[in-house]
Design a protein around this motif. Sequence first.
Motif, short mmCIF file in Angstrom:
data_model
loop_
_atom_site.label_atom_id
_atom_site.label_comp_id
_atom_site.label_asym_id
_atom_site.label_seq_id
_atom_site.Cartn_x
_atom_site.Cartn_y
_atom_site.Cartn_z
N ASN A 110 12.80 9.60 11.03
CA ASN A 110 12.33 8.26 11.38
C ASN A 110 12.89 7.74 12.69
OD1 ASN A 110 10.61 6.92 9.07
ND2 ASN A 110 12.18 8.16 8.04
N SER B 201 6.01 6.16 3.01
CA SER B 201 4.96 7.13 2.71
C SER B 201 5.53 8.21 1.80
CB SER B 201 4.43 7.74 4.00
OG SER B 201 5.44 8.54 4.61
N SER B 202 4.67 8.97 1.20
CA SER B 202 5.13 10.01 0.28
C SER B 202 5.94 11.08 0.99
CB SER B 202 3.92 10.66 -0.42
OG SER B 202 3.02 11.19 0.56
N ASP B 203 5.72 11.24 2.29
CA ASP B 203 6.50 12.24 3.03
C ASP B 203 7.71 11.63 3.73
OD1 ASP B 203 5.08 10.81 4.87
OD2 ASP B 203 4.45 12.53 6.06
N LYS C 248 0.81 -1.22 0.00
CA LYS C 248 0.00 0.00 0.00
C LYS C 248 0.85 1.28 0.00
CE LYS C 248 -3.64 -2.31 2.68
NZ LYS C 248 -4.34 -2.33 3.99
N SER C 249 2.17 1.15 0.14
CA SER C 249 3.02 2.33 0.28
C SER C 249 3.14 3.11 -1.02
CB SER C 249 4.42 1.92 0.75
OG SER C 249 4.36 1.38 2.05
N ALA C 250 3.30 4.41 -0.87
CA ALA C 250 3.45 5.28 -2.05
C ALA C 250 4.78 5.07 -2.74
CB ALA C 250 3.31 6.75 -1.61
N GLU D 125 7.06 2.57 6.48
CA GLU D 125 5.76 1.94 6.70
C GLU D 125 5.86 0.42 6.77
OE1 GLU D 125 2.67 5.16 4.77
OE2 GLU D 125 3.39 3.53 3.47
N CYS E 139 9.36 1.65 12.79
CA CYS E 139 8.47 1.25 11.70
C CYS E 139 7.45 0.30 12.31
CB CYS E 139 9.25 0.56 10.57
SG CYS E 139 8.21 0.03 9.19
#
Length: 1306
Positions: free
Chosen positions: A945, A853-855, A729-731, A859, A891
């Motif tokens: 992170n 994620s996009s930012d 599901k990650s961007a 994930e 994570c």
Amino acid sequence: MRESLSCPVCSALHIPQKRNLKNGIFMGTCQSCGHFFKFRCSNGVESSITVTVNGKSYSVGSEYSGSSTLNSFLRDSRISMGTKYMCKEGGCGTCLVQAKLYEPITMERQTYAVNSCLVPLFSCDGWEITTIEGIDSTSDQSVPKRLAQYNGSQCGFCSPGQVMNIHALLDYHGGTVTKQMVEDASDSVICRCTGFRSILDAMKSFAEENSQHVSDIEDVHTKRCDRTGQICTGSCHKQSSQLALKDVQWFKPTTVEDLIKMIKDNKGKNYRLVFGNTGYGVYKELDPKNYDILIDLRGVTELYGIDFDPTIVLGSSLSLSQLYDVLNRGSNEPKFGYFKEMCKIISKVATASVRNLGTWAGNLMLKHKHPEFQSDIYTMLEVVRAQLNIVVNGETKVIPISEFLSQDMTDCVIVAMFLNSVPDNHHIRIYKVNKRTQSAHSDVNAGMNFGVDATQNFLIKSKPTIVFGGISKNFVHATKTEEYLVGKALGDQNTLKGALTMLSQELIPDDSDQNLTSADFRKNVAMALFYRFVLDVLGNRASSQFRSGSTPLTRPLSSGRQTYDTKPLEWPLTEPMTKVEAVNQASGRAVYINDIAGQPGECFAAFVLSTEASAKIQNIDPSEALAMPGVLKFIAAKDIPGINNVSPPPFPTEEVLVSDRVEYYSQPIGILVAESQNAVDSAVDKVKVTYTNIQPPILTMEDAIDKKSIFPKVADEIKVGDAEGAIAKSAVKVTGRIKCGTQYHMAMETQITICNPTEDGFDVYSSTQWVDRCQKSIAMVLGIPDSSISVSVRRLGGAYGSKISRNFIVAAGCALASNAIKRPVRLSLDFHVNMKMVGKRFPWMADYTIGLSSDGMLEGVKITYYTDCGINPIDNSLAGMVLGMDNGYYCPNWHLIPVALKTNTACNTSCRSPGSCPTIFIMESIMEHCAKMLDKDPTDFRRQNLYKKGQVTPAKMPLTYCNIRELTSQLLSSADYVTRQQQVSSYNQANRWKKKGLSVVPMKFGIDWTGGNYTALVAIHGYDGSVSISHGGIESGQGINTKVIQVCATTLGIPMDIIRVKPTDSLSTANSVTTGGSITSELCCKAVLQCCDALNKRIAPVKQKMAGKSWKDVIFQCFSENMDLSERYWEVPNSPNVFQYNSYGVTLTEVTLDVLTGQHIIDRVDMLFDCGESMNPEIDIGQCEGAFVMGLGYFLLEEIKYDQKTGQQLTDGTWEYKVPLAKDIPVDFRINLLKNAPNPVGILRAKACGEPPLCMSCSALFAIKHAVEAFRRDIGKDTYFALDAPATVEKVQQACMIDASQFVIQ
């Protein structure tokens, strides 16, 4: 003086007795073949030499082999047990002593540091030797005490060598040295413990930075002989002599005339010319034992000649150090400025101590005998167009150096070299590219000599000289390129382009030797060095952005800074102090296992090793070995009285000796026992082994995966959340592979065991980190109770994990030998055997898929870890992947899959930070990859992170005390990261061929106390109140004994100097686990603390009644009252989580990269480490520095290579395997222990520090990677690439993707 006679039939040597002499005639029967012969007596033959050691004269004769070394004499006679050895090839420096040798400039004997392991004993006739025992070690100005005071001695095994190195330097220069001189001389001795900073600081404390007089050529003595008018050689009154020994003849000429006669008389015989014997360090066939006749050149003082009037003549017996001195003095003379270039390259040959021994002519002869030898000296002399004066068939002949390799040198001697003046319009440069900054042979060397007219666009009017070494054994000159350049302007881009095209065609590197760097690398570097020279010649005529390519990197003088907290009110706890053993170690008084005197009748054992990597043993025939003098016994697997296994259940079986099928090259298949070390060493290769069913070896992880050579499940998968679902599901999705290699521990003390039979078993001294398992291993193979084996260990000369389980086979093998012959036995692994037979750090490889994620938030993380176990997974650390799999990053979803691979290599084992080091590196490489894909700054991405306090790790540990974010912010601020980042960016924009890189690596390191059971025994002696301690840990440089004493002194309230720590043994501290995992010091301190608390309670009533009385009086009263003044405590830690606590740290590393060659300098390191409330900041800082530098070796330098066909390890000595030296450490090395940070769940508020800092040394690799990325941006190739460890010079240069089309001047 005694005569020696040679039997005319069998050539056996005899020393005549007076009873056999009559009227000058000797009559007797040969004791070897029985032939009766007569000889008339003559003079000039001797049977002994005289050598002076520490002011005492010793006569040495045939009781020693003619091939004996000075080191073996010093140790076998027990004159100097402080003089150590490891490699026996001049590469480690533990054997250094001082020798007064003839110095031709002053024409006097001067002090030099020399490698006693290389010096032939019988070349030492008349020498004055000083060992570590012969120098001052008590005054504050003494070198040993200074080294100790600066915390420059950890395990201490190298310390006497470090001391003798600087002591000789100070003595040579009359006590006046500069810091640069000290640092330049630091290449002679390896230290694996300290990271060198403390050693350098100690030695540089003797330096005086006032302007120093540099002698010039006028200071060279040119005394003329009254008889001949020639330069005096001091040989008029010395006579040549002959030394007859039981196995070899030594000839000692004192004139060239006598030398030539001796060569002529021995023509066709098996002789060798000897001077420094340094060539043996490279080519083992040069061992003096392989020759019948040795001709010692040291006494031929004519060969030391120096003449500058009018032609420069330099004698062939000038050592490299002396040659440097002469050239340095002459480098300011008109038309001899090129001497500076010669000095630069000479200073990079071998080590200072080897340069003190070896001559330039000997180096040339090595090149002549082995054309593949990468001789910097030969390249240098080719470049300056030297001429050689040689004696051929008794006639003097002068040849250009270019004819030397084709000249038949059989029975010939180099007498001198001639150097000519060079016009001012000539540009001469000599380059060297190698694996390590110091003490490393060239991968490629090069030299150029061009005469140019700068007023005509650098027109080349005459044929230039372009020389390369390391291309192939037959390649010397780029002749076609030389011819092409005549008459062309070097300032013309087309000239450069044409020359590069021609050079590319000429350079065809040999790729047959698997030990060499790749052919592509050597060719690329050779062409880059030619381009470097062109830029250098053109100077400001080249565009400014390219000028950085014109010169090699220049390393400034290094320095260090340390900051920490301490609490004086609690001293001696938290007090920064020197190790209690440091002075003894530095003065050579500390006793290591191989220093223990042998018992009467002691014998020596050695392993017989396999010569196949995957084969079935068909037959073992030891008969030839057993027939050799002194050999007593051969032991095979069938001869083991107990079981052929050193691993008790539930561990996998590990055989001592192969019973059926060998699984790696150099696996032990037998044990040979003899009455001397020389006898067993000579015989071990005589055991004949035949094999069947020989299979190709599996040597790489990739090959093991392809062939499904995998051990069954050795560790569980770890699943947290749903990694696959989150990634899907990650961007942003990132996939890749990263690898890190193996690492040899390089403990300076190799594996050793001494086994002495007793009435009820065996007393054992063994280099083990785990006394109880060592005891168990011996008991298993002998089939006797554990209680029959008494094991004792006082200290280890380094360990780093190598002596946990890898010692068991050595200990068991020694015990088998002792049991078989019923005599004491010593089994000390030869360094090269140690490297080949014993396992190393586990190589790791990871395939990963990451969801972001996009930012830029993590994930999902899925990693398959592969680790190369070798032939047995017994020590694998896959279960330890929890140590560093996440490092410092949160994570929610993880899936970690461990795979244990089987290869035909030795069983790999723990090595400092065994599970955390590779997994942290893998995670940091993943973070780099993700940042690149997101086009984010790697530091910003990491900080984004990082864990927050209170989060839970995949190992289900709540981070109650997590401070990693605060540490990172603090370091970036204190190290001025933002400003330096801008400076690096500006530098990189201005310079094409040198780039800088910065990298920040944070770290979370879990400290696991599980199974950390240790016993401590504290005994107060009733008569005087002094205290003895025994604990389950083993001192190996980490300072455990000092910390234990600090805790005891603080808790009992007594001075430290009445406390002694006794050797660890299998009785007083039975059932303790291994020393390792960074936990031993603190847990042993806890055990001692518990003992002392119990004793305090017991003593308290008496102490209260005797208020104001001394400790001694109180204790005597307790003793008088029959009080038990001993206490034993069994520490069994019980942690509520997988880890007791985490150590945190963050490191910022800055490097400068030479893009053309792949070489680098680590400019600065800033480390902030949370050590809790350090029990001893001085020791802990030393641990931080040592661990970090060992990590630099792992990530940047140390590479093991195998023959891909046979499985034989190729990098099995100091010639090819390179650990960090003093000029590989950061130039600016800053270690900061976090202040005001007590550990609420630690022992006495402290945290462990032995391993965690090593994991942050990968920051240097990433800094280099960032520098490479900066260059690749310049050339439009800014794509992601993985940089596997070790990031060697070769790998880094190739990662830059350089090609000749980029070599432009405008």
